[in-house]
Design a protein around this motif. Structure first.
Motif, PDB file in Angstrom:
ATOM      1  N   GLU A 355       4.106 -11.060   5.433  1.00  0.00           N
ATOM      2  CA  GLU A 355       3.220  -9.831   5.432  1.00  0.00           C
ATOM      3  C   GLU A 355       1.537 -10.176   5.725  1.00  0.00           C
ATOM      4  O   GLU A 355       1.332 -11.466   5.366  1.00  0.00           O
ATOM      5  CB  GLU A 355       3.342  -9.532   3.928  1.00  0.00           C
ATOM      6  CG  GLU A 355       2.398  -8.315   3.609  1.00  0.00           C
ATOM      7  CD  GLU A 355       2.287  -8.177   1.991  1.00  0.00           C
ATOM      8  OE1 GLU A 355       1.464  -7.355   1.479  1.00  0.00           O
ATOM      9  OE2 GLU A 355       3.308  -8.755   1.197  1.00  0.00           O
ATOM     10  N   GLY A 356       0.896  -9.738   6.341  1.00  0.00           N
ATOM     11  CA  GLY A 356      -0.305  -9.720   6.687  1.00  0.00           C
ATOM     12  C   GLY A 356      -0.507 -10.812   8.177  1.00  0.00           C
ATOM     13  O   GLY A 356      -1.682 -10.818   8.450  1.00  0.00           O
ATOM     14  N   TRP A 357       0.373 -11.333   8.468  1.00  0.00           N
ATOM     15  CA  TRP A 357       0.465 -12.216   9.581  1.00  0.00           C
ATOM     16  C   TRP A 357      -0.162 -11.304  10.884  1.00  0.00           C
ATOM     17  O   TRP A 357      -1.183 -11.812  11.459  1.00  0.00           O
ATOM     18  CB  TRP A 357       1.586 -12.687  10.165  1.00  0.00           C
ATOM     19  CG  TRP A 357       2.098 -14.180   9.438  1.00  0.00           C
ATOM     20  CD1 TRP A 357       2.412 -14.429   8.255  1.00  0.00           C
ATOM     21  CD2 TRP A 357       1.495 -15.313   9.880  1.00  0.00           C
ATOM     22  NE1 TRP A 357       2.567 -15.823   8.236  1.00  0.00           N
ATOM     23  CE2 TRP A 357       2.073 -16.641   9.004  1.00  0.00           C
ATOM     24  CE3 TRP A 357       0.638 -15.764  11.152  1.00  0.00           C
ATOM     25  CZ2 TRP A 357       1.521 -17.576   9.319  1.00  0.00           C
ATOM     26  CZ3 TRP A 357       0.313 -16.897  11.035  1.00  0.00           C
ATOM     27  CH2 TRP A 357       0.884 -17.989  10.389  1.00  0.00           C
ATOM     28  N   SER A 358       0.380 -10.212  11.411  1.00  0.00           N
ATOM     29  CA  SER A 358       0.007  -9.441  12.564  1.00  0.00           C
ATOM     30  C   SER A 358      -1.601  -9.178  12.447  1.00  0.00           C
ATOM     31  O   SER A 358      -2.115  -9.189  13.357  1.00  0.00           O
ATOM     32  CB  SER A 358       0.971  -8.076  12.483  1.00  0.00           C
ATOM     33  OG  SER A 358       0.826  -7.317  11.284  1.00  0.00           O
ATOM     34  N   PHE A 359      -2.044  -8.586  11.349  1.00  0.00           N
ATOM     35  CA  PHE A 359      -3.278  -8.240  11.133  1.00  0.00           C
ATOM     36  C   PHE A 359      -4.135  -9.346  11.284  1.00  0.00           C
ATOM     37  O   PHE A 359      -5.334  -9.153  12.204  1.00  0.00           O
ATOM     38  CB  PHE A 359      -3.540  -7.294   9.711  1.00  0.00           C
ATOM     39  CG  PHE A 359      -5.102  -7.197   9.565  1.00  0.00           C
ATOM     40  CD1 PHE A 359      -5.432  -5.901   9.981  1.00  0.00           C
ATOM     41  CD2 PHE A 359      -5.941  -7.825   8.878  1.00  0.00           C
ATOM     42  CE1 PHE A 359      -6.492  -5.402   9.775  1.00  0.00           C
ATOM     43  CE2 PHE A 359      -7.161  -7.315   8.938  1.00  0.00           C
ATOM     44  CZ  PHE A 359      -7.717  -6.122   9.219  1.00  0.00           C
ATOM     45  N   ARG A 360      -4.003 -10.521  10.396  1.00  0.00           N
ATOM     46  CA  ARG A 360      -4.877 -11.630  10.674  1.00  0.00           C
ATOM     47  C   ARG A 360      -4.945 -12.401  11.898  1.00  0.00           C
ATOM     48  O   ARG A 360      -5.825 -12.523  12.497  1.00  0.00           O
ATOM     49  CB  ARG A 360      -4.514 -12.507   9.559  1.00  0.00           C
ATOM     50  CG  ARG A 360      -4.693 -12.071   7.935  1.00  0.00           C
ATOM     51  CD  ARG A 360      -4.050 -12.813   7.149  1.00  0.00           C
ATOM     52  NE  ARG A 360      -4.452 -14.197   7.399  1.00  0.00           N
ATOM     53  CZ  ARG A 360      -3.893 -15.252   7.137  1.00  0.00           C
ATOM     54  NH1 ARG A 360      -2.140 -15.099   7.522  1.00  0.00           N
ATOM     55  NH2 ARG A 360      -3.991 -16.392   7.463  1.00  0.00           N
ATOM     56  N   VAL A 361      -3.688 -12.307  12.570  1.00  0.00           N
ATOM     57  CA  VAL A 361      -3.873 -12.952  14.112  1.00  0.00           C
ATOM     58  C   VAL A 361      -4.600 -12.121  15.032  1.00  0.00           C
ATOM     59  O   VAL A 361      -5.219 -12.838  15.777  1.00  0.00           O
ATOM     60  CB  VAL A 361      -2.299 -13.473  14.464  1.00  0.00           C
ATOM     61  CG1 VAL A 361      -2.298 -13.766  15.759  1.00  0.00           C
ATOM     62  CG2 VAL A 361      -1.729 -14.407  13.477  1.00  0.00           C
ATOM     63  N   ALA A 362      -4.286 -10.868  14.820  1.00  0.00           N
ATOM     64  CA  ALA A 362      -4.796 -10.036  15.942  1.00  0.00           C
ATOM     65  C   ALA A 362      -6.389  -9.907  15.607  1.00  0.00           C
ATOM     66  O   ALA A 362      -7.259 -10.022  16.660  1.00  0.00           O
ATOM     67  CB  ALA A 362      -4.295  -8.549  15.642  1.00  0.00           C
TER      68      ALA A 362
END
Length: 388
Positions: A355-362
């Protein structure tokens, strides 16, 4: 009449009675036959054999046997003053984490329900023989609890998770150099746990907002590279071991096509790589192209398999060392490819440890790219929820 004499018991009777062949009355102080005849009564002497009487030893002076402390007294197991064996103090923190694993966390780590029993029963049992596995399970349980706790408890569980992770790694390193048929399957299972830990730790950190998420991703990818070498050295044992069914029953069939928007984004990505390869001599189109093809393959597999989150971990396993080197250098083209990998992370965002990886990496990639490169990832960062 002669006086009555002391009459002693004899085995043979008196001489007079024997001579006369009559029964001797031994119940009397003096034989009746002898008394009536007025003769002296003689009995043959009996040999007396003395036996030493048993010695009575007081309970105070009686030596205790080694097991006397575990022998119940007259008042039962709960009574008496004898010292009882002492059990070691319970580690309630570890017991809480193990209970959390066996009742809840295990199900969030298994990518398929038919393999849940491996995580719930077999892995904890493996941990009794290989403690680094058990520490890995406890670390994941602590992180799982941290995700659902208030800030104070979150910091405490996160600290406990780091302790178990560090302990697991310290016990695991000596085993790496001695991989064999017996421990290969356990090493492989722990490698999977390490990957899940690599993704679970950053979002659970109380300082997550201050982390460079791309750097966290690089660490996870570097771990994948190292584990790939370890697993490659023991694959012939692992594929025939107790976890072999996990690989033999994997369904990588592709039944559904990619959504049109995703297909279009990947097409643009491939076109960007090929065009730059023609224009710039230093552009390694083959290196980028291999990563893009592998990414598309993973996306096509999980279209009808929403729980196959291990596909998100499989992509970094297929990356070449040159790609990872360019990522560490924050090469713009590599960042653009990784931004498209955020689509995979976003697909599995409902798993707590992703959870949250996609948003933070992007978000991190968007900040690192200049105005020349940002249009290449604009659709992707919008798709994962970033307002730009």
């Amino acid at each position: 009449m002669p006086s009555r004499r002391s009459h002693r018991k004899s085995r043979y009777g008196c001489i007079e009675c024997k001579r006369r062949r009559v029964k001797c009355d031994e119940s009397q102080p003096e034989c009746t036959n002898c008394f009536n005849r007025g003769t002296e009564c003689f009995y043959a002497p009996r040999e007396v054999e003395w036996v030493q009487p048993p010695q009575i030893v007081s309970s105070a002076s009686r030596p205790k046997s080694p097991a006397s402390s575990t022998t119940p007294s007259s008042s039962g197991w709960m009574g008496g003053n004898d010292a009882q064996p002492q059990a070691a103090d319970l580690n309630l923190s570890d017991m809480e984490l193990l209970l959390q694993w066996c009742s809840s966390t295990y199900a969030t780590m298994a990518h398929d329900r038919k393999f849940e029993h491996i995580y719930q029963y077999i892995l904890p049992k493996e941990g009794l023989e290989y403690p680094f596995v058990l520490h890995g399970l406890l670390a994941l349980s602590a992180l799982h609890l941290a995700r659902a706790s208030d800030p104070a408890a979150k910091a405490r569980y996160f600290s406990i998770a780091l302790e178990h992770q560090n302990r697991a790694l310290s016990l695991f390193r000596p085993v790496i150099s001695s991989i064999n048929h017996d421990n290969s399957h356990t090493i492989f299972a722990f490698a999977s746990l390490l990957l899940q830990l690599a993704f679970a730790i950053p979002p659970c950190s109380p300082l997550a907002e201050a982390h460079d998420c791309v750097q966290d991703l690089i660490q996870a990818f570097t771990l994948c590279r190292g584990l790939r070498e370890i697993i490659g050295a023991s694959w012939h044992w692992v594929s025939e071991g107790k976890f072999a069914d996990v690989f033999k029953q994997v369904d990588d069939t592709k039944h559904w096509p990619l959504p049109e928007t995703v297909e279009a984004a990947l097409f643009q990505l491939r076109y960007l790589n090929e065009s730059r390869g023609r224009r710039f001599e230093h552009h390694d189109a083959d290196c980028y192209g291999a990563a893009i093809s592998h990414l598309k393959d993973m996306m096509e597999i999980y279209q009808d398999k929403p729980h196959r989150f291990e596909l998100a971990l499989r992509w970094p396993f297929g990356l070449e060392s040159d790609f990872l080197k360019l990522l560490k250098e924050h090469d713009p083209m590599v960042l653009v490819v990784v931004a498209h990998y955020c689509l995979v992370l976003h697909h599995f965002r409902h798993h707590w440890w992703m959870e949250g990886w996609s948003f933070r990496v992007a978000h991190s990639i968007w900040d690192q790219l200049d105005e020349t490169w940002r249009p290449c990832v604009y659709w992707v960062v919008k798709e994962v929820g970033l307002e730009v």
